[in-house]
Design a protein around this motif. Structure first.
Motif, mmCIF file in Angstrom:
data_model
loop_
_atom_site.group_PDB
_atom_site.id
_atom_site.type_symbol
_atom_site.label_atom_id
_atom_site.label_comp_id
_atom_site.label_asym_id
_atom_site.label_seq_id
_atom_site.Cartn_x
_atom_site.Cartn_y
_atom_site.Cartn_z
ATOM 1 N N PHE A 39 0.714 -1.200 0.067
ATOM 2 C CA PHE A 39 0.035 -0.069 0.039
ATOM 3 C C PHE A 39 0.787 1.301 0.040
ATOM 4 C CE2 PHE A 39 -2.057 3.383 2.623
ATOM 5 C CZ PHE A 39 -3.217 3.696 1.676
ATOM 6 N N TYR A 48 -0.678 0.180 -9.098
ATOM 7 C CA TYR A 48 -0.433 -1.239 -8.370
ATOM 8 C C TYR A 48 0.042 -2.092 -9.723
ATOM 9 C CZ TYR A 48 -1.579 0.487 -4.004
ATOM 10 O OH TYR A 48 -1.772 1.079 -2.688
ATOM 11 N N ARG A 76 -10.528 -2.949 -2.483
ATOM 12 C CA ARG A 76 -9.405 -3.157 -1.806
ATOM 13 C C ARG A 76 -9.437 -2.335 -0.501
ATOM 14 N NH1 ARG A 76 -5.383 0.927 -1.266
ATOM 15 N NH2 ARG A 76 -6.257 1.757 -3.214
ATOM 16 N N GLN A 80 -4.694 -1.347 2.466
ATOM 17 C CA GLN A 80 -4.247 -2.486 1.977
ATOM 18 C C GLN A 80 -3.495 -2.387 0.574
ATOM 19 O OE1 GLN A 80 -7.629 -5.120 2.418
ATOM 20 N NE2 GLN A 80 -7.082 -5.606 4.388
ATOM 21 N N GLY A 81 -2.549 -3.288 0.360
ATOM 22 C CA GLY A 81 -2.031 -3.375 -0.957
ATOM 23 C C GLY A 81 -2.748 -4.385 -1.791
#
Length: 128
Positions: A39, A48, A76, A80-81
């Motif tokens: 993130f 991303y 998401r 958070q990634g």
């Protein structure tokens, strides 16, 4: 079980050996065909995709035609990634990109497309 472990990985600080993508985002290996993009505030989903594609291309030495899927389900969560995969069996249903034009309509993107379309060149506004 694997998704739970990956979600834990996405919340843990990265070791110094983490890969830094060309857009400055950090990526770590997540299983044999997965990659976790950590993130970062004020980043778009396309950032991303850029980081995952850059990692797959430069760190994993995958050809530009290799397909990349989002493995994290939508939406998401805050802070958070995202998890990506090279294995179509690990993709999150309905979490890929909308596709227009030709090509597979499975939510995937080629590594080359992820890098060329979504990795933005940042031009500094000042000179040293």
């Amino acid at each position: 079980m694997m998704r739970f472990l990956v979600m834990i990985l996405l919340m843990v600080p990265l070791p110094a050996a983490a890969f830094t993508a060309r857009n400055g985002m950090e990526v770590a290996q997540a299983g044999p065909s997965g990659m976790a993009v950590m993130f970062r505030t004020a980043r778009e989903d396309t950032d991303y995709w850029c980081a995952a594609g850059d990692y797959a291309q430069r760190a994993l030495n995958q050809p530009v035609g290799t397909r990349l899927w989002r493995a994290s389900p939508k939406p998401r969560g805050s802070g958070q990634g995202l998890l990506f995969t090279l294995d179509p069996a690990q993709k999150a249903e309905g979490a890929g990109l909308s596709q227009f034009g030709k090509g597979p309509r499975d939510g995937s993107m080629s590594i080359g497309q992820a890098v060329s379309a979504h990795c933005q060149v940042i031009v500094p506004l000042w000179r040293d």
